[in-house]
Design a protein around this motif. Structure first.
Motif, short mmCIF file in Angstrom:
data_model
loop_
_atom_site.label_atom_id
_atom_site.label_comp_id
_atom_site.label_asym_id
_atom_site.label_seq_id
_atom_site.Cartn_x
_atom_site.Cartn_y
_atom_site.Cartn_z
N HIS A 324 53.42 -7.48 -17.01
CA HIS A 324 52.92 -7.04 -18.32
C HIS A 324 51.77 -7.95 -18.77
CE1 HIS A 324 52.94 -4.70 -21.88
NE2 HIS A 324 53.23 -5.70 -22.68
N MET A 325 51.88 -9.24 -18.43
CA MET A 325 50.83 -10.20 -18.78
C MET A 325 49.51 -9.81 -18.09
SD MET A 325 51.36 -14.24 -18.34
CE MET A 325 50.23 -14.96 -17.20
N SER A 326 49.62 -9.37 -16.85
CA SER A 326 48.42 -9.00 -16.08
C SER A 326 47.77 -7.73 -16.62
CB SER A 326 48.79 -8.80 -14.60
OG SER A 326 49.41 -9.96 -14.10
N THR A 327 48.59 -6.70 -16.87
CA THR A 327 48.00 -5.44 -17.36
C THR A 327 47.49 -5.62 -18.80
OG1 THR A 327 50.19 -4.70 -18.03
CG2 THR A 327 49.41 -3.91 -15.92
N HIS A 328 48.22 -6.42 -19.58
CA HIS A 328 47.87 -6.66 -20.99
C HIS A 328 46.48 -7.29 -21.12
CE1 HIS A 328 47.99 -9.45 -24.53
NE2 HIS A 328 48.31 -8.34 -25.13
N SER A 329 46.12 -8.16 -20.15
CA SER A 329 44.82 -8.84 -20.20
C SER A 329 43.66 -7.87 -20.32
CB SER A 329 44.61 -9.70 -18.95
OG SER A 329 45.57 -10.72 -18.92
N PHE A 330 43.72 -6.79 -19.54
CA PHE A 330 42.60 -5.84 -19.51
C PHE A 330 42.48 -5.08 -20.82
CE2 PHE A 330 43.58 -6.54 -15.07
CZ PHE A 330 42.31 -6.70 -14.52
N PHE A 331 43.60 -4.45 -21.26
CA PHE A 331 43.43 -3.59 -22.44
C PHE A 331 43.28 -4.39 -23.72
CE2 PHE A 331 48.12 -3.28 -21.69
CZ PHE A 331 48.61 -3.71 -22.92
N LYS A 332 43.78 -5.63 -23.75
CA LYS A 332 43.62 -6.43 -24.97
C LYS A 332 42.17 -6.90 -25.09
CE LYS A 332 45.99 -6.50 -27.45
NZ LYS A 332 47.25 -6.93 -27.91
N ALA A 333 41.57 -7.34 -23.97
CA ALA A 333 40.15 -7.73 -24.00
C ALA A 333 39.30 -6.52 -24.40
CB ALA A 333 39.73 -8.24 -22.63
N SER A 367 35.43 6.44 -27.12
CA SER A 367 36.25 6.86 -25.97
C SER A 367 37.04 5.68 -25.42
CB SER A 367 35.36 7.42 -24.85
OG SER A 367 34.46 8.34 -25.39
N THR A 368 36.35 4.54 -25.26
CA THR A 368 37.02 3.37 -24.67
C THR A 368 38.08 2.82 -25.62
OG1 THR A 368 35.19 2.02 -25.46
CG2 THR A 368 35.10 2.69 -23.17
N MET A 369 37.81 2.85 -26.92
CA MET A 369 38.78 2.38 -27.92
C MET A 369 40.05 3.24 -27.86
SD MET A 369 39.04 0.07 -30.25
CE MET A 369 39.52 -0.44 -31.86
N ILE A 448 32.29 -3.19 -21.45
CA ILE A 448 33.37 -2.37 -22.03
C ILE A 448 33.84 -1.33 -21.01
CG2 ILE A 448 33.80 -0.57 -23.77
CD1 ILE A 448 32.26 -2.32 -25.78
N MET A 449 32.92 -0.69 -20.33
CA MET A 449 33.28 0.32 -19.33
C MET A 449 34.03 -0.31 -18.15
SD MET A 449 32.46 3.16 -20.56
CE MET A 449 32.83 4.22 -19.20
N ARG A 450 33.60 -1.53 -17.78
CA ARG A 450 34.25 -2.24 -16.67
C ARG A 450 35.73 -2.51 -17.00
NH1 ARG A 450 31.41 -7.13 -16.56
NH2 ARG A 450 29.55 -5.95 -16.05
N LEU A 451 35.96 -2.98 -18.24
CA LEU A 451 37.34 -3.26 -18.66
C LEU A 451 38.14 -1.96 -18.81
CD1 LEU A 451 36.74 -6.12 -21.24
CD2 LEU A 451 38.14 -6.30 -19.20
N ILE A 453 37.83 0.74 -16.93
CA ILE A 453 38.24 1.12 -15.57
C ILE A 453 39.45 0.27 -15.16
CG2 ILE A 453 37.52 1.14 -13.15
CD1 ILE A 453 34.62 1.73 -14.34
N GLY A 454 39.37 -1.05 -15.50
CA GLY A 454 40.51 -1.95 -15.22
C GLY A 454 41.77 -1.48 -15.92
N SER A 455 41.62 -1.12 -17.22
CA SER A 455 42.78 -0.69 -18.01
C SER A 455 43.41 0.58 -17.45
CB SER A 455 42.37 -0.43 -19.46
OG SER A 455 41.91 -1.60 -20.04
N ILE A 456 42.59 1.43 -16.85
CA ILE A 456 43.13 2.70 -16.33
C ILE A 456 43.76 2.48 -14.95
CG2 ILE A 456 42.52 5.05 -15.58
CD1 ILE A 456 40.22 4.90 -17.70
#
Length: 596
Positions: A324-333, A367-369, A448-451, A453-456
């Motif tokens: 959860h810590m790893s996935t959380h990093s992307f969408f929180k940033a 869209s990203t938000m 923002i787009m890079r993050l 893609i990471g979040s998805i």
């Protein structure tokens, strides 16, 4: 021959050399920093791919630096599953944030210094991740602490920023007492090296474990030491993004994941973590519902997610907390960078009640938000789903007190509600602000787009990796769908609330919301406790000592005690004027009588 150590050392050297160059050269080109972070990230992916194929653990040790009678202290780098997984994440997120900062802070006269601080922050976090002994971990731990102090108080001419920076460092010092205590205990009874310590895990008593939990509570802003995290929003938005995603606040949870073998058999410690975690996750989510500052809502959502990780550590599932810590990093940033983009384009407006209609003027950020908020809610097939859903399933299936489960489920519902609240107030409807809304530019869209893609994709990539072992589903469908049902319910309740109160003009908080709005009155406590202490000190020094003690035991007391004694020993009443008058009158009378 294993190339992992060489590649990881290359990554460290790139980061350290870049930061050193920035310190030495005044006219340093910031694009070089971004490029070196990109290179470091690409290199760090190679050891990660080898780790996925064969789960190996590598230690790199320097010759002995400090010789003591009981132990030798080396600089040791541990490259195992958590460190090799989290280093690329930290590098990727920092790379995006540094690129975003170059746009967001472009008018700042000290931008070079700012990026230098961010780089030092990253290096301190990597020291924590790779440390194999407590001394090295402590160096990184204090490093992220002092860098957060400098970055939160970046706009030091504002008194709020100074107060927030002080608050952050003081709360962290409270937690650090625990870490220092644990380290001291280990030096005295076990060893500073983690491997040697884990061997003795059955003999470890409660003292060092209490210290570890206190350290994690301070750094990861668990309930009781939580107010500094929303206050830290006084710093620039890129700082908030880095602080909340891959550095600083996750260090506390990472400490417990790294040293988990010490507490895995200690039921008291695990129960304490479970209670603290579930209380934090519910309280922070409820507080987020009452806030109107977009950055504070996202900050409290971080506290809520950290509480969820803490709950998992309490359930003896450190790897789930790490996932959860790893996935959380992307969408929180991503959430912070999107909110930063909104704030910047609305001339520094942070109140969500004054936003609205941004989907027309800023379509890409909108869209990203939305994606970031859906990931935070745990919508299926986005990265947050893979960790959050698994956490709730594990909670439901474990034999624990149902109180912790209820708290977590309420928090899940509330997280869907505050996410929808952000989407509704900022993106839909009509503009409510008087500010001129600027059109979005290309510069911040790239990171923002890079993050995004990471979040998805990160969750799906984890699911497809060779580390994944699929288990047979042995739970009822209702439990399997539990998290999703709760989330959907949260969205529906949120929509209802929005339609009931479509327009909320800024106003003073009502009494009913005051408890959560003021973070359980911890903020007022900062003022009242020192004030009462100072008043008490003033009363003791002036009223108690001056007016009572010195009066009663000083000159007046002395007079009162001596006067009766004088009256006993002599007939004279010490009335010298009367004596002189009588003496003079007598003399005059005698003279007159003699003359006549």
């Amino acid at each position: 021959m294993n190339t992992t150590p060489t590649l990881m050392m290359t990554t460290f050297i790139i980061l350290i050399m870049t930061t050193t160059k920035m310190m030495l050269k005044h006219n340093y080109n910031l694009k070089d920093t971004k490029n070196s972070l990109t290179t470091a990230f690409m290199i760090s992916l190679i050891p990660l791919s080898t780790l996925l194929n064969n789960e190996n653990e590598i230690m790199m040790s320097s010759p002995t630096i400090i010789n003591t009678t009981t132990m030798n202290i080396n600089m040791t780098i541990m490259l195992d599953y958590p460190s090799l997984t989290f280093i690329p994440i930290a590098l990727f997120v920092t790379w995006s944030i540094v690129e975003f900062s170059m746009w967001y802070m472009s008018t700042d006269p000290h931008l070079n210094k700012f990026i230098k601080h961010l780089m030092t922050f990253l290096i301190a976090m990597i020291i924590i991740i790779t440390a194999n002994n407590m001394l090295q971990l402590f160096v990184g731990w204090e490093g992220v602490g002092i860098m957060s102090f400098l970055l939160i108080g970046w706009w030091y001419s504002r008194s709020d920023a100074n107060a927030a920076a002080l608050q952050a460092i003081i709360y962290n010092r409270i937690g650090d007492i625990g870490l220092i205590m644990t380290t001291a205990w280990m030096i005295g009874s076990a060893s500073m090296n983690m491997q040697e310590m884990f061997v003795q895990h059955e003999t470890i008593n409660m003292i060092p474990i209490i210290g570890l939990i206190a350290a994690a509570m301070g750094k990861s802003a668990q309930f009781g030491l939580h107010p500094w995290l929303p206050a830290a929003m006084e710093g620039p938005t890129p700082v908030s993004a880095l602080l909340h995603s891959s550095t600083m606040v996750v260090a506390g949870v990472f400490l417990l994941i790294r040293l988990h073998p010490m507490m895995q058999n200690n039921k008291t410690a695990l129960t304490a973590c479970l209670i603290i975690g579930s209380l934090t996750t519910m309280f922070a989510a409820a507080s987020a519902m009452t806030q109107h500052d977009i950055k504070k809502i996202i900050a409290l959502s971080t506290t809520s997610q950290l509480g969820l990780m803490m709950t998992m550590i309490g359930l003896n599932q450190p790897m789930l907390a790490f996932l959860h810590m790893s996935t959380h990093s992307f969408f929180k940033a991503l959430l912070f960078l999107c909110s930063g983009s909104f704030i910047h384009n609305l001339d520094n407006e942070q109140d969500i009640r004054k936003m609205g209609g941004l989907s027309k003027t800023m379509p890409a950020t909108t869209s990203t938000m939305t994606i970031a908020n859906f990931t935070l809610m745990g919508m299926p097939f986005l990265s947050g789903f893979y960790s959050k859903d698994t956490i709730i399933e594990t909670l439901i299936n474990s034999h624990i007190n149902s109180w912790a489960l209820s708290m977590t489920l309420i928090a899940t519902m509330l997280s869907a509600m505050y996410s929808m609240r952000i989407i509704y107030w900022t993106l839909t409807d009509f503009p409510r602000s008087k500010q001129k809304t600027h059109q979005e530019t290309k510069m911040p869209i790239k990171p923002i787009m890079r993050l995004t893609i990471g979040s998805i994709l990160v969750g799906t990539m984890t699911k497809l990796s060779t580390l994944q072992t699929t288990t047979i589903i042995t739970m009822p469908k209702t439990i399997k769908m539990g998290a999703l049902l709760i989330t959907m319910m949260g969205i529906m309740v949120s929509a209802d609330l929005m339609f009931m109160h479509p327009h909320q003009p800024p106003q003073k908080p009502k009494k009913i919301n005051l408890f959560f709005n003021q973070l359980a009155f911890f903020n007022t406590m900062h003022r009242t406790m020192p004030m009462n202490t100072l008043k008490m000190g003033q009363q003791i020094s002036t009223e108690l000592i001056d007016l009572w003690t010195l009066e009663n035991w000083g000159p007046k007391g002395l007079t009162n005690s001596i006067t009766p004694l004088i009256h006993i020993t002599t007939q004279q009443k010490n009335q010298i004027k009367n004596y002189l008058t009588v003496f003079t009158m007598t003399t005059l009378l005698a003279t007159l009588l003699t003359v006549t």
